[in-house]
Design a protein around this motif. Structure first.
Motif, PDB file in Angstrom:
ATOM      1  N   LYS A 123       0.843  -1.195   0.000  1.00  0.00           N
ATOM      2  CA  LYS A 123       0.000   0.000   0.000  1.00  0.00           C
ATOM      3  C   LYS A 123       0.881   1.249   0.000  1.00  0.00           C
ATOM      4  O   LYS A 123       1.790   1.369   0.789  1.00  0.00           O
ATOM      5  N   GLY A 124       0.570   2.200  -0.873  1.00  0.00           N
ATOM      6  CA  GLY A 124       1.294   3.461  -0.906  1.00  0.00           C
ATOM      7  C   GLY A 124       2.665   3.340  -1.534  1.00  0.00           C
ATOM      8  O   GLY A 124       3.040   2.301  -2.074  1.00  0.00           O
ATOM      9  N   VAL A 125       3.427   4.403  -1.445  1.00  0.00           N
ATOM     10  CA  VAL A 125       4.775   4.421  -1.994  1.00  0.00           C
ATOM     11  C   VAL A 125       5.753   4.343  -0.832  1.00  0.00           C
ATOM     12  O   VAL A 125       5.930   5.285  -0.076  1.00  0.00           O
ATOM     13  N   HIS A 126       6.350   3.224  -0.645  1.00  0.00           N
ATOM     14  CA  HIS A 126       7.368   3.007   0.364  1.00  0.00           C
ATOM     15  C   HIS A 126       8.224   1.856  -0.129  1.00  0.00           C
ATOM     16  O   HIS A 126       7.946   1.255  -1.147  1.00  0.00           O
ATOM     17  N   TRP A 127       9.286   1.555   0.587  1.00  0.00           N
ATOM     18  CA  TRP A 127      10.157   0.462   0.164  1.00  0.00           C
ATOM     19  C   TRP A 127       9.337  -0.824   0.198  1.00  0.00           C
ATOM     20  O   TRP A 127       9.037  -1.369   1.236  1.00  0.00           O
ATOM     21  N   ASP A 128       8.948  -1.253  -0.960  1.00  0.00           N
ATOM     22  CA  ASP A 128       8.061  -2.399  -1.078  1.00  0.00           C
ATOM     23  C   ASP A 128       8.637  -3.419  -2.054  1.00  0.00           C
ATOM     24  O   ASP A 128       7.920  -4.213  -2.616  1.00  0.00           O
ATOM     25  N   PHE A 129       9.934  -3.339  -2.279  1.00  0.00           N
ATOM     26  CA  PHE A 129      10.558  -4.223  -3.254  1.00  0.00           C
ATOM     27  C   PHE A 129      11.009  -5.516  -2.595  1.00  0.00           C
ATOM     28  O   PHE A 129      11.453  -5.524  -1.464  1.00  0.00           O
ATOM     29  N   HIS A 130      10.910  -6.585  -3.347  1.00  0.00           N
ATOM     30  CA  HIS A 130      11.477  -7.854  -2.884  1.00  0.00           C
ATOM     31  C   HIS A 130      12.993  -7.757  -3.019  1.00  0.00           C
ATOM     32  O   HIS A 130      13.723  -7.928  -2.069  1.00  0.00           O
ATOM     33  N   ALA A 131      13.420  -7.508  -4.234  1.00  0.00           N
ATOM     34  CA  ALA A 131      14.826  -7.269  -4.542  1.00  0.00           C
ATOM     35  C   ALA A 131      14.829  -6.230  -5.653  1.00  0.00           C
ATOM     36  O   ALA A 131      14.086  -6.351  -6.623  1.00  0.00           O
ATOM     37  N   LEU A 132      15.637  -5.225  -5.489  1.00  0.00           N
ATOM     38  CA  LEU A 132      15.695  -4.133  -6.460  1.00  0.00           C
ATOM     39  C   LEU A 132      16.960  -4.286  -7.295  1.00  0.00           C
ATOM     40  O   LEU A 132      18.065  -4.335  -6.752  1.00  0.00           O
ATOM     41  N   LEU A 133      16.791  -4.386  -8.593  1.00  0.00           N
ATOM     42  CA  LEU A 133      17.903  -4.485  -9.529  1.00  0.00           C
ATOM     43  C   LEU A 133      18.167  -3.096 -10.096  1.00  0.00           C
ATOM     44  O   LEU A 133      17.261  -2.445 -10.610  1.00  0.00           O
ATOM     45  N   LYS A 134      19.394  -2.657  -9.989  1.00  0.00           N
ATOM     46  CA  LYS A 134      19.815  -1.362 -10.545  1.00  0.00           C
ATOM     47  C   LYS A 134      20.793  -1.656 -11.681  1.00  0.00           C
ATOM     48  O   LYS A 134      21.811  -2.307 -11.472  1.00  0.00           O
ATOM     49  N   VAL A 135      20.460  -1.176 -12.871  1.00  0.00           N
ATOM     50  CA  VAL A 135      21.305  -1.394 -14.046  1.00  0.00           C
ATOM     51  C   VAL A 135      21.729  -0.029 -14.568  1.00  0.00           C
ATOM     52  O   VAL A 135      20.892   0.850 -14.777  1.00  0.00           O
ATOM     53  N   GLN A 136      23.033   0.118 -14.787  1.00  0.00           N
ATOM     54  CA  GLN A 136      23.566   1.389 -15.275  1.00  0.00           C
ATOM     55  C   GLN A 136      24.048   1.214 -16.710  1.00  0.00           C
ATOM     56  O   GLN A 136      25.043   0.553 -16.964  1.00  0.00           O
ATOM     57  N   ARG A 137      23.302   1.832 -17.626  1.00  0.00           N
ATOM     58  CA  ARG A 137      23.670   1.802 -19.040  1.00  0.00           C
ATOM     59  C   ARG A 137      24.071   3.212 -19.442  1.00  0.00           C
ATOM     60  O   ARG A 137      23.217   4.088 -19.531  1.00  0.00           O
ATOM     61  N   ASN A 138      25.366   3.409 -19.663  1.00  0.00           N
ATOM     62  CA  ASN A 138      25.929   4.735 -19.936  1.00  0.00           C
ATOM     63  C   ASN A 138      25.592   5.649 -18.759  1.00  0.00           C
ATOM     64  O   ASN A 138      25.884   5.313 -17.623  1.00  0.00           O
ATOM     65  N   ALA A 139      24.957   6.778 -18.989  1.00  0.00           N
ATOM     66  CA  ALA A 139      24.631   7.695 -17.891  1.00  0.00           C
ATOM     67  C   ALA A 139      23.242   7.426 -17.321  1.00  0.00           C
ATOM     68  O   ALA A 139      22.840   8.032 -16.341  1.00  0.00           O
ATOM     69  N   GLU A 140      22.505   6.513 -17.918  1.00  0.00           N
ATOM     70  CA  GLU A 140      21.128   6.246 -17.501  1.00  0.00           C
ATOM     71  C   GLU A 140      21.062   5.050 -16.547  1.00  0.00           C
ATOM     72  O   GLU A 140      21.773   4.069 -16.704  1.00  0.00           O
ATOM     73  N   ILE A 141      20.183   5.169 -15.549  1.00  0.00           N
ATOM     74  CA  ILE A 141      20.004   4.091 -14.573  1.00  0.00           C
ATOM     75  C   ILE A 141      18.579   3.558 -14.695  1.00  0.00           C
ATOM     76  O   ILE A 141      17.618   4.329 -14.757  1.00  0.00           O
ATOM     77  N   PHE A 142      18.469   2.236 -14.690  1.00  0.00           N
ATOM     78  CA  PHE A 142      17.182   1.565 -14.775  1.00  0.00           C
ATOM     79  C   PHE A 142      16.991   0.739 -13.510  1.00  0.00           C
ATOM     80  O   PHE A 142      17.936   0.131 -13.006  1.00  0.00           O
ATOM     81  N   TYR A 143      15.752   0.708 -13.002  1.00  0.00           N
ATOM     82  CA  TYR A 143      15.427  -0.065 -11.799  1.00  0.00           C
ATOM     83  C   TYR A 143      14.373  -1.111 -12.130  1.00  0.00           C
ATOM     84  O   TYR A 143      13.427  -0.845 -12.875  1.00  0.00           O
ATOM     85  N   TYR A 144      14.539  -2.275 -11.509  1.00  0.00           N
ATOM     86  CA  TYR A 144      13.608  -3.384 -11.699  1.00  0.00           C
ATOM     87  C   TYR A 144      13.346  -4.017 -10.341  1.00  0.00           C
ATOM     88  O   TYR A 144      14.248  -4.146  -9.516  1.00  0.00           O
ATOM     89  N   ASN A 145      12.104  -4.451 -10.124  1.00  0.00           N
ATOM     90  CA  ASN A 145      11.715  -5.128  -8.885  1.00  0.00           C
ATOM     91  C   ASN A 145      11.521  -6.622  -9.169  1.00  0.00           C
ATOM     92  O   ASN A 145      10.889  -6.985 -10.151  1.00  0.00           O
ATOM     93  N   TRP A 146      12.051  -7.454  -8.285  1.00  0.00           N
ATOM     94  CA  TRP A 146      11.832  -8.899  -8.412  1.00  0.00           C
ATOM     95  C   TRP A 146      10.385  -9.206  -8.087  1.00  0.00           C
ATOM     96  O   TRP A 146       9.845  -8.767  -7.070  1.00  0.00           O
ATOM     97  N   SER A 147       9.750  -9.966  -8.949  1.00  0.00           N
ATOM     98  CA  SER A 147       8.377 -10.392  -8.722  1.00  0.00           C
ATOM     99  C   SER A 147       8.367 -11.902  -8.483  1.00  0.00           C
ATOM    100  O   SER A 147       8.735 -12.659  -9.378  1.00  0.00           O
TER     101      SER A 147
END
Length: 184
Positions: A123-147
């Motif tokens: 519920k709401g916006v809070h740390w609700d990730f199982h595992a957070l994947l952070k990928v850095q491609r050049n200067a851009e960062i992408f985030y993914y949540n384990w489902s």
């Protein structure tokens, strides 16, 4: 089979669905077997048989179902780290990446055991990730949540990314071949 059924226990398929289903599934097993044991005991008593064999049968049924549930739960939980790491490698490719949980950056495979990465709520916006994947491609960062439900990483939506200020936080340090640095 029980694990896949339990994963849809709440029908929401979101954060914690598998874990909640597995944990609540235990209560279902207990209620079912105790009810069966009581029915068997009363039917034995009505037929003037001893309650002892009926109680023993109820106890053995309860014990075997609970042991089966526990074995299945542990099997699922211990298979999770390799699935998480493999999915992270597939998404990151040759880019630097890292994985974090609500406890911080992952340092060993044991940090990714299924029961350790259950989400605290959805519920709401809070740390609700199982595992957070952070990928850095050049200067851009992408985030993914384990489902757990999808058994893969899913992209973190912009609302959650902004609400949690993921771009301003030091979640983890992306490294080339991050998984190779993990200990057992």
């Amino acid at each position: 089979m029980f694990i896949s059924i339990a994963g849809d226990f709440h029908g929401r398929g979101g954060a914690g669905a598998v874990g909640d289903g597995l944990l609540l599934g235990r209560e279902g097993i207990i209620a079912y077997t105790l009810t069966c044991a009581i029915i068997i005991a009363f039917s034995a008593k009505l037929q003037n048989h001893s309650i002892k064999p009926a109680a023993l049968a109820g106890f053995l049924t309860f014990t075997s179902l609970t042991a089966g549930w526990w074995a299945g739960l542990n099997y699922w939980a211990n298979q999770t780290p390799s699935k998480v790491i493999e999915a992270a490698r597939d998404i990151a490719g040759v880019a630097p990446y890292c994985i974090a949980t609500h406890d911080g950056q992952v340092h060993r495979n044991g940090d990714l055991v299924g029961l350790k990465i259950l989400s605290p709520g959805d519920k709401g916006v809070h740390w609700d990730f199982h595992a957070l994947l952070k990928v850095q491609r050049n200067a851009e960062i992408f985030y993914y949540n384990w489902s757990h439900h999808a058994s893969t990483f899913l992209p973190v939506n912009q609302r959650a990314r902004e609400g949690l200020r993921l771009d301003q936080r030091r979640i983890c340090i992306a490294k080339l071949q991050f998984a190779r640095a993990l200990s057992g």
